[in-house]
Scaffold this active site. Structure first.
Site, short mmCIF file in Angstrom:
data_model
loop_
_atom_site.label_atom_id
_atom_site.label_comp_id
_atom_site.label_asym_id
_atom_site.label_seq_id
_atom_site.Cartn_x
_atom_site.Cartn_y
_atom_site.Cartn_z
N GLY A 102 0.79 -1.29 0.22
CA GLY A 102 -0.15 0.09 -0.08
C GLY A 102 1.07 1.55 0.16
O GLY A 102 0.45 2.33 0.59
N SER A 152 1.93 3.56 -1.98
CA SER A 152 1.62 4.47 -3.50
C SER A 152 1.16 5.48 -3.02
O SER A 152 1.28 6.57 -3.39
CB SER A 152 0.89 4.05 -4.73
OG SER A 152 -0.60 3.64 -4.56
N SER A 166 -4.27 -1.92 11.67
CA SER A 166 -5.21 -2.58 11.73
C SER A 166 -6.03 -1.14 11.12
O SER A 166 -5.46 0.00 10.58
CB SER A 166 -5.88 -3.13 12.94
OG SER A 166 -7.37 -3.79 12.94
N TYR A 196 -15.16 -3.89 6.93
CA TYR A 196 -14.14 -3.10 7.27
C TYR A 196 -13.66 -3.89 8.45
O TYR A 196 -13.20 -3.95 9.12
CB TYR A 196 -14.96 -1.67 7.00
CG TYR A 196 -13.14 -1.10 6.99
CD1 TYR A 196 -11.72 -0.92 6.25
CD2 TYR A 196 -12.73 -0.14 8.14
CE1 TYR A 196 -11.02 0.11 6.26
CE2 TYR A 196 -11.75 0.82 8.14
CZ TYR A 196 -10.52 0.89 7.37
OH TYR A 196 -9.46 0.94 7.68
N LYS A 203 -10.75 -5.63 9.66
CA LYS A 203 -9.41 -5.06 10.89
C LYS A 203 -9.51 -5.41 11.96
O LYS A 203 -8.63 -5.41 12.43
CB LYS A 203 -9.90 -3.57 10.78
CG LYS A 203 -9.76 -2.93 9.29
CD LYS A 203 -7.55 -3.05 8.76
CE LYS A 203 -7.61 -1.77 7.95
NZ LYS A 203 -6.40 -2.12 7.41
#
Length: 287
Positions: A7, A9, A137, A151, A155
Protein backbone atom coordinates in the site's frame (compact mmCIF):
# COMPACT_ATOMS: atom_id res chain seq x y z
CA UNK A 1 17.99 -1.40 6.69
CA UNK A 2 15.46 -2.49 4.06
CA UNK A 3 11.82 -1.51 4.58
CA UNK A 4 9.07 -3.02 2.41
CA UNK A 5 5.74 -1.18 2.40
CA UNK A 6 2.54 -2.62 0.94
CA UNK A 7 0.00 0.00 0.00
CA UNK A 8 3.03 2.20 -0.56
CA UNK A 9 1.68 4.38 -3.37
CA UNK A 10 -0.37 6.71 -1.17
CA UNK A 11 -1.69 7.47 2.30
CA UNK A 12 -0.09 6.02 5.40
CA UNK A 13 2.08 3.61 3.41
CA UNK A 14 3.65 6.36 1.33
CA UNK A 15 4.13 8.57 4.39
CA UNK A 16 5.96 5.75 6.21
CA UNK A 17 8.12 5.09 3.15
CA UNK A 18 9.09 8.75 2.88
CA UNK A 19 9.90 8.96 6.58
CA UNK A 20 12.21 5.94 6.39
CA UNK A 21 13.81 7.24 3.19
CA UNK A 22 14.49 10.54 4.96
CA UNK A 23 16.48 8.51 7.49
CA UNK A 24 18.60 7.04 4.73
CA UNK A 25 17.00 3.59 4.68
CA UNK A 26 16.43 1.42 1.62
CA UNK A 27 12.73 1.42 0.76
CA UNK A 28 10.61 -0.82 -1.47
CA UNK A 29 7.01 0.00 -2.38
CA UNK A 30 4.29 -2.44 -3.40
CA UNK A 31 0.87 -1.38 -4.68
CA UNK A 32 -1.56 -2.22 -7.47
CA UNK A 33 -1.57 1.03 -9.46
CA UNK A 34 1.63 1.23 -11.51
CA UNK A 35 1.16 4.89 -12.43
CA UNK A 36 0.69 5.95 -8.82
CA UNK A 37 3.69 3.83 -7.87
CA UNK A 38 5.84 5.72 -10.37
CA UNK A 39 4.85 9.01 -8.75
CA UNK A 40 5.36 7.57 -5.27
CA UNK A 41 8.92 6.57 -6.18
CA UNK A 42 9.64 10.16 -7.23
CA UNK A 43 8.15 11.43 -3.96
CA UNK A 44 10.29 9.04 -1.91
CA UNK A 45 13.44 9.79 -3.87
CA UNK A 46 12.88 13.52 -3.35
CA UNK A 47 13.34 13.13 0.42
CA UNK A 48 15.77 10.20 0.44
CA UNK A 49 19.07 10.61 2.25
CA UNK A 50 20.96 8.14 0.12
CA UNK A 51 18.98 4.91 0.44
CA UNK A 52 17.81 3.20 -2.74
CA UNK A 53 14.13 3.11 -3.72
CA UNK A 54 12.42 0.26 -5.56
CA UNK A 55 8.80 -0.34 -6.53
CA UNK A 56 6.79 -3.17 -8.01
CA UNK A 57 3.11 -3.49 -8.82
CA UNK A 58 1.17 -6.38 -7.25
CA UNK A 59 -2.24 -7.24 -5.83
CA UNK A 60 -1.71 -8.16 -2.17
CA UNK A 61 -4.78 -10.38 -2.18
CA UNK A 62 -3.04 -12.74 -4.63
CA UNK A 63 -0.43 -14.75 -2.73
CA UNK A 64 1.72 -15.78 -5.68
CA UNK A 65 1.82 -12.26 -7.15
CA UNK A 66 2.80 -10.76 -3.81
CA UNK A 67 5.43 -13.41 -3.12
CA UNK A 68 6.99 -12.62 -6.51
CA UNK A 69 6.89 -8.88 -5.75
CA UNK A 70 8.57 -9.31 -2.36
CA UNK A 71 11.26 -11.47 -3.95
CA UNK A 72 11.87 -8.69 -6.50
CA UNK A 73 12.15 -6.16 -3.68
CA UNK A 74 14.67 -8.31 -1.82
CA UNK A 75 16.69 -8.87 -4.98
CA UNK A 76 16.89 -5.11 -5.46
CA UNK A 77 17.38 -3.97 -1.87
CA UNK A 78 18.43 -6.99 0.15
CA UNK A 79 16.54 -9.05 2.76
CA UNK A 80 13.53 -7.36 4.32
CA UNK A 81 14.24 -5.99 7.80
CA UNK A 82 10.91 -4.23 8.31
CA UNK A 83 7.56 -4.99 6.68
CA UNK A 84 4.83 -2.36 6.87
CA UNK A 85 1.60 -4.11 5.86
CA UNK A 86 -0.58 -1.11 5.16
CA UNK A 87 -2.49 -2.03 1.99
CA UNK A 88 -6.20 -1.66 2.63
CA UNK A 89 -9.52 -0.53 1.20
CA UNK A 90 -12.84 0.60 2.63
CA UNK A 91 -16.26 0.67 0.97
CA UNK A 92 -18.89 1.92 3.44
CA UNK A 93 -22.44 0.68 2.91
CA UNK A 94 -25.12 -1.04 4.94
CA UNK A 95 -24.59 -4.81 4.94
CA UNK A 96 -27.76 -5.53 2.98
CA UNK A 97 -26.84 -2.89 0.38
CA UNK A 98 -23.21 -3.94 -0.05
CA UNK A 99 -22.52 -6.32 -2.92
CA UNK A 100 -20.90 -9.66 -2.16
CA UNK A 101 -18.00 -8.66 -4.41
CA UNK A 102 -17.38 -5.43 -2.49
CA UNK A 103 -17.57 -7.29 0.84
CA UNK A 104 -15.17 -10.00 -0.32
CA UNK A 105 -12.71 -7.48 -1.74
CA UNK A 106 -12.35 -5.74 1.61
CA UNK A 107 -11.75 -9.04 3.38
CA UNK A 108 -9.31 -10.20 0.71
CA UNK A 109 -7.28 -6.99 0.62
CA UNK A 110 -7.31 -6.03 4.29
CA UNK A 111 -7.01 -9.44 5.93
CA UNK A 112 -5.66 -11.91 3.38
CA UNK A 113 -3.43 -9.24 1.83
CA UNK A 114 -1.77 -8.64 5.20
CA UNK A 115 -1.36 -12.38 5.82
CA UNK A 116 0.13 -12.80 2.34
CA UNK A 117 2.62 -10.00 2.98
CA UNK A 118 3.66 -11.45 6.34
CA UNK A 119 4.01 -14.92 4.83
CA UNK A 120 6.24 -13.58 2.05
CA UNK A 121 8.85 -12.27 4.50
CA UNK A 122 8.38 -14.54 7.52
CA UNK A 123 10.54 -17.50 6.48
CA UNK A 124 13.50 -15.32 5.53
CA UNK A 125 13.24 -13.33 8.76
CA UNK A 126 13.03 -16.54 10.79
CA UNK A 127 16.07 -18.00 9.05
CA UNK A 128 18.06 -14.84 9.80
CA UNK A 129 16.73 -14.58 13.36
CA UNK A 130 15.57 -11.00 12.99
CA UNK A 131 12.91 -8.79 11.44
CA UNK A 132 9.88 -6.65 12.20
CA UNK A 133 6.34 -6.99 10.86
CA UNK A 134 4.02 -4.04 11.45
CA UNK A 135 0.33 -4.76 10.81
CA UNK A 136 -1.65 -1.62 10.06
CA UNK A 137 -5.17 -2.22 11.35
CA UNK A 138 -7.66 0.55 12.24
CA UNK A 139 -9.59 2.06 15.10
CA UNK A 140 -12.55 0.35 13.42
CA UNK A 141 -11.11 -2.95 14.66
CA UNK A 142 -12.14 -2.01 18.19
CA UNK A 143 -15.87 -1.42 17.73
CA UNK A 144 -18.57 -2.25 15.19
CA UNK A 145 -19.75 0.65 13.03
CA UNK A 146 -22.91 1.06 10.97
CA UNK A 147 -22.06 0.60 7.31
CA UNK A 148 -18.66 -0.93 7.99
CA UNK A 149 -19.44 -4.63 8.45
CA UNK A 150 -16.77 -5.81 6.00
CA UNK A 151 -14.19 -3.26 7.05
CA UNK A 152 -14.64 -3.82 10.79
CA UNK A 153 -14.56 -7.59 10.28
CA UNK A 154 -11.34 -7.44 8.27
CA UNK A 155 -9.58 -5.02 10.61
CA UNK A 156 -10.63 -6.75 13.84
CA UNK A 157 -9.50 -10.06 12.35
CA UNK A 158 -6.05 -8.53 11.97
CA UNK A 159 -5.90 -8.14 15.74
CA UNK A 160 -6.35 -11.88 16.22
CA UNK A 161 -3.93 -12.60 13.38
CA UNK A 162 -1.22 -10.36 14.85
CA UNK A 163 -1.62 -11.79 18.34
CA UNK A 164 -1.40 -15.34 16.99
CA UNK A 165 1.80 -14.81 15.03
CA UNK A 166 3.23 -12.78 17.94
CA UNK A 167 2.88 -15.97 19.97
CA UNK A 168 4.40 -18.09 17.20
CA UNK A 169 7.31 -15.67 16.75
CA UNK A 170 8.51 -15.93 20.35
CA UNK A 171 12.17 -16.98 20.30
CA UNK A 172 12.58 -16.49 16.54
CA UNK A 173 13.90 -12.93 16.62
CA UNK A 174 10.87 -11.69 14.69
CA UNK A 175 8.92 -8.84 16.27
CA UNK A 176 5.25 -8.58 15.26
CA UNK A 177 3.39 -5.36 16.04
CA UNK A 178 -0.02 -3.94 15.24
CA UNK A 179 -1.32 -0.37 15.15
CA UNK A 180 -4.85 1.06 15.16
CA UNK A 181 -4.89 4.41 13.34
CA UNK A 182 -7.88 6.76 13.64
CA UNK A 183 -9.35 8.60 10.65
CA UNK A 184 -6.39 9.71 8.53
CA UNK A 185 -6.40 12.34 5.79
CA UNK A 186 -5.64 10.28 2.69
CA UNK A 187 -7.16 10.07 -0.83
CA UNK A 188 -9.08 7.00 0.33
CA UNK A 189 -10.46 8.86 3.36
CA UNK A 190 -11.71 11.68 1.16
CA UNK A 191 -13.58 9.18 -1.00
CA UNK A 192 -14.87 7.32 2.05
CA UNK A 193 -16.38 10.47 3.52
CA UNK A 194 -18.69 10.84 0.52
CA UNK A 195 -20.20 7.45 1.44
CA UNK A 196 -20.02 7.38 5.25
CA UNK A 197 -23.49 6.76 6.74
CA UNK A 198 -24.73 9.36 9.22
CA UNK A 199 -25.35 6.55 11.70
CA UNK A 200 -21.61 5.81 11.77
CA UNK A 201 -20.84 9.48 12.32
CA UNK A 202 -23.10 9.48 15.38
CA UNK A 203 -20.77 7.00 17.05
CA UNK A 204 -17.49 8.21 15.57
CA UNK A 205 -18.14 11.91 16.00
CA UNK A 206 -16.82 14.66 13.77
CA UNK A 207 -13.16 14.60 14.72
CA UNK A 208 -10.45 16.21 12.63
CA UNK A 209 -8.53 13.43 10.86
CA UNK A 210 -4.84 12.92 11.52
CA UNK A 211 -2.33 13.58 8.78
CA UNK A 212 -0.68 10.56 7.21
CA UNK A 213 2.68 12.03 8.21
CA UNK A 214 1.72 12.17 11.90
CA UNK A 215 0.50 8.56 11.78
CA UNK A 216 3.72 7.49 10.06
CA UNK A 217 5.90 9.13 12.71
CA UNK A 218 3.99 7.36 15.48
CA UNK A 219 4.30 4.02 13.70
CA UNK A 220 8.04 4.40 13.21
CA UNK A 221 8.52 5.57 16.79
CA UNK A 222 6.60 2.50 17.97
CA UNK A 223 8.80 0.21 15.91
CA UNK A 224 11.94 1.90 17.25
CA UNK A 225 10.67 1.39 20.80
CA UNK A 226 9.68 -2.21 20.07
CA UNK A 227 6.02 -1.65 20.92
CA UNK A 228 3.72 -4.60 20.28
CA UNK A 229 0.64 -2.37 19.94
CA UNK A 230 0.22 1.28 19.00
CA UNK A 231 -2.90 3.25 19.90
CA UNK A 232 -3.12 6.84 18.73
CA UNK A 233 -5.76 8.46 20.94
CA UNK A 234 -6.99 8.06 24.53
CA UNK A 235 -10.43 6.99 23.29
CA UNK A 236 -9.00 4.22 21.12
CA UNK A 237 -6.77 3.06 23.95
CA UNK A 238 -9.79 2.97 26.25
CA UNK A 239 -11.73 0.87 23.72
CA UNK A 240 -8.77 -1.47 23.34
CA UNK A 241 -8.26 -2.17 27.03
CA UNK A 242 -11.65 -1.39 28.59
CA UNK A 243 -13.93 -2.30 25.69
CA UNK A 244 -15.94 -5.01 27.51
CA UNK A 245 -16.95 -2.43 30.12
CA UNK A 246 -17.33 0.61 27.86
CA UNK A 247 -19.13 -0.83 24.84
CA UNK A 248 -22.39 -1.90 26.56
CA UNK A 249 -22.85 1.66 27.84
CA UNK A 250 -21.80 3.10 24.52
CA UNK A 251 -24.36 0.90 22.78
CA UNK A 252 -27.17 2.23 24.97
CA UNK A 253 -26.11 5.81 24.27
CA UNK A 254 -25.86 5.09 20.54
CA UNK A 255 -29.35 3.60 20.39
CA UNK A 256 -30.83 6.64 22.13
CA UNK A 257 -29.08 8.99 19.69
CA UNK A 258 -30.39 7.02 16.72
CA UNK A 259 -33.94 7.28 18.06
CA UNK A 260 -33.47 11.00 18.55
CA UNK A 261 -32.14 11.31 15.02
CA UNK A 262 -35.11 9.38 13.64
CA UNK A 263 -37.51 11.69 15.49
CA UNK A 264 -35.75 14.79 14.16
CA UNK A 265 -35.84 13.39 10.65
CA UNK A 266 -39.56 12.73 10.93
CA UNK A 267 -40.20 16.18 12.37
CA UNK A 268 -38.31 17.89 9.56
CA UNK A 269 -40.09 15.82 6.92
CA UNK A 270 -43.47 16.70 8.44
CA UNK A 271 -42.61 20.40 8.55
CA UNK A 272 -41.59 20.42 4.90
CA UNK A 273 -44.78 18.57 3.98
CA UNK A 274 -46.96 21.10 5.81
CA UNK A 275 -45.20 24.10 4.26
CA UNK A 276 -44.86 22.89 0.69
CA UNK A 277 -47.40 20.13 0.32
CA UNK A 278 -44.66 17.64 -0.60
CA UNK A 279 -42.66 15.18 1.43
CA UNK A 280 -38.90 15.47 1.70
CA UNK A 281 -36.55 12.73 2.83
CA UNK A 282 -33.60 13.85 4.94
CA UNK A 283 -30.66 11.51 4.84
CA UNK A 284 -28.42 13.07 7.45
CA UNK A 285 -30.06 14.51 10.57
CA UNK A 286 -28.00 17.19 12.29
CA UNK A 287 -27.14 15.51 15.57
Amino acid sequence: MHVIVTGGSSGIGLAVAKAYAARGERVSLIARDAARLDQAVLDVQAVSKGGSTFAVSADVSKHEDLAFAVKACETANGPCDVLIASAGIVEPAAFDALSAAAFDQQISTNLLGTANAARAVYHSMKARGQGTIMVVSSGAALIGLHGYAAYCASKSALKGFAEAIQAEAVGTGIRVSICFPPDTLTPQYQREMTMRPWQAEVLMGKVKPWTAEAIAQRIIAGIDRKRSKIHFTPSLMALAYLGPFIKPLLSLWYRSRLKRGARETHARSSTVHLKTGISSGIDTPKL
